[in-house]
Design an enzyme around this catalytic site. Sequence first.
Site, PDB file in Angstrom:
ATOM      1  N   ASN A 117       0.922  -1.369  -0.056  1.00  0.00           N
ATOM      2  CA  ASN A 117      -0.146  -0.178   0.100  1.00  0.00           C
ATOM      3  C   ASN A 117       0.837   1.299  -0.044  1.00  0.00           C
ATOM      4  O   ASN A 117       2.079   1.295   0.320  1.00  0.00           O
ATOM      5  CB  ASN A 117      -1.053  -0.103   1.127  1.00  0.00           C
ATOM      6  CG  ASN A 117      -0.154  -0.179   2.374  1.00  0.00           C
ATOM      7  OD1 ASN A 117       0.710   0.725   2.900  1.00  0.00           O
ATOM      8  ND2 ASN A 117      -0.285  -1.073   3.406  1.00  0.00           N
ATOM      9  N   ARG A 118       0.252   2.337  -0.178  1.00  0.00           N
ATOM     10  CA  ARG A 118       1.028   3.681  -0.361  1.00  0.00           C
ATOM     11  C   ARG A 118       1.756   4.165   1.178  1.00  0.00           C
ATOM     12  O   ARG A 118       2.171   5.416   0.956  1.00  0.00           O
ATOM     13  CB  ARG A 118       0.032   4.724  -0.810  1.00  0.00           C
ATOM     14  CG  ARG A 118      -0.118   4.351  -2.279  1.00  0.00           C
ATOM     15  CD  ARG A 118      -1.332   5.454  -2.886  1.00  0.00           C
ATOM     16  NE  ARG A 118      -2.125   4.933  -4.007  1.00  0.00           N
ATOM     17  CZ  ARG A 118      -1.633   5.237  -5.175  1.00  0.00           C
ATOM     18  NH1 ARG A 118      -0.365   5.995  -5.336  1.00  0.00           N
ATOM     19  NH2 ARG A 118      -2.190   4.900  -6.310  1.00  0.00           N
TER      20      ARG A 118
END
Length: 415
Positions: free
Chosen positions: A212-213
Amino acid sequence: MKRIVLGVSAGIAAYKAALLLRLFKEAGHHVDVIPTIASLQFVGAATWEALSGNPVHTSVFEAVDTVNHVRLGQEADLVVIAPATADVLARAAAGMANDLLTGTLLATGAPVVMAPAMHTEMWEHPATVANVATLRSRGVHIIEPAVGRLTGKDSGAGRLPDPEEIFAAVSRYLEDEATSRSSGPGPLAGKIVAISAGGTREPLDPVRYLGNRSSGRQGIALAKAALAAGATVRFIAAHMDLPAPEGVELSTASTARQLQGAVTEAARGADVLIMSAAVADFRPAEYVDAKIKKSDDHADPVITLVRNPDILAMLIAQRAAEGRSGDLPPLVVGFAAETGDAEAGVLEYGAAKLARKGCEMLVVNEVGENLTFGTDENTVTILFADGAQPVHASGSKDLVAATVIDAVAGALGDG
Ligand SMILES: Cc1cc2nc3c(=O)[nH]c(=O)nc-3n(C[C@H](O)[C@H](O)[C@H](O)COP(=O)(O)O)c2cc1C
């Protein structure tokens, strides 16, 4: 006996400050009242002079020979502003000094307590939310407004708490200050805070993963704020763009399942657990030992996902199972990165998540392509399981972290 500066700004609740002044005087304090010019429309200078027994000025150009604009602040042990208008919050946050009260705020090294009061719309306006967060990040203690009847016929959050409540909150604050000064440098001195940060990665094959970011920036800011508040910080880092801050006890994890083990270990014996890491909800059902190759038949590969453990919910369940004899933290703070949709907004999803997980506090933030992840800014709402008023914070991740740590210190103080 303390020297208290009581600032009064132009809210309809200014009359309540007269009762607060009485309570301070009865407790034996010396009180200098500084009303704003506009507030004299509500309560006149004569009231303040008679009740305080001291001269009252509003402008830096009155009694210039006494250099009031710096002297009152320098001599004060405490500055209390009640009510604090939206306007005074804005001027204080901007560092303005265009009257005696805001000048005093810049000149003082004393703790500052503000009790904002205004209409709900003004209190919830992003400008006010940002100003409150800025003031909090500078160490100003904000007494949350009460919910109830406002100036007109309407009701909502924004009412000035009763003078007795403000007096009690100020007295508690003075006691906490005295305790933390004698036991250490900050409100979390002697406390152990475990913080998870970054994002997990779920491997698919030796070269690919689901991730994920999350950059870890918010978790790093939280660790720094907790350290600054005097805590011992156990920092559990999943993948982050930046190195962990100096001064933490560091452990690392890559996948959600590894993070679960590392978080549980770090949480044991801690006073607080803050779970800011972004944990993958799902992982590939199978890990393939060799790099998955393009097949000759041009078929699209299918990746089956399975659920990861819900670390937060499992830890809360574990804590409940262990009961009083256990050593998992009494205060668990979850993070919820939410996106709104047609059915519900971000805060509604957040409130449902708080109820479902059973943690004491939930920091809800709206995420999206250019929101939160990897940026230096964040906008959050802190929800409390005990029904306390939500706290909003918007601005730099340092500022948001300071607000969360302030709320944590407040929750530990109440417990
Ligand atoms: C009847 C009345 C009630 C008001 N009550 C509030 C209030 O409760 N909170 C607030 O932020 N502003 C309130 N205002 C607006 C402030 O008085 C106005 O913003 C003023 O410029 C604030 O000045 P000061 O912050 O220097 O005291 C009220 C105004 C009026 C006329």
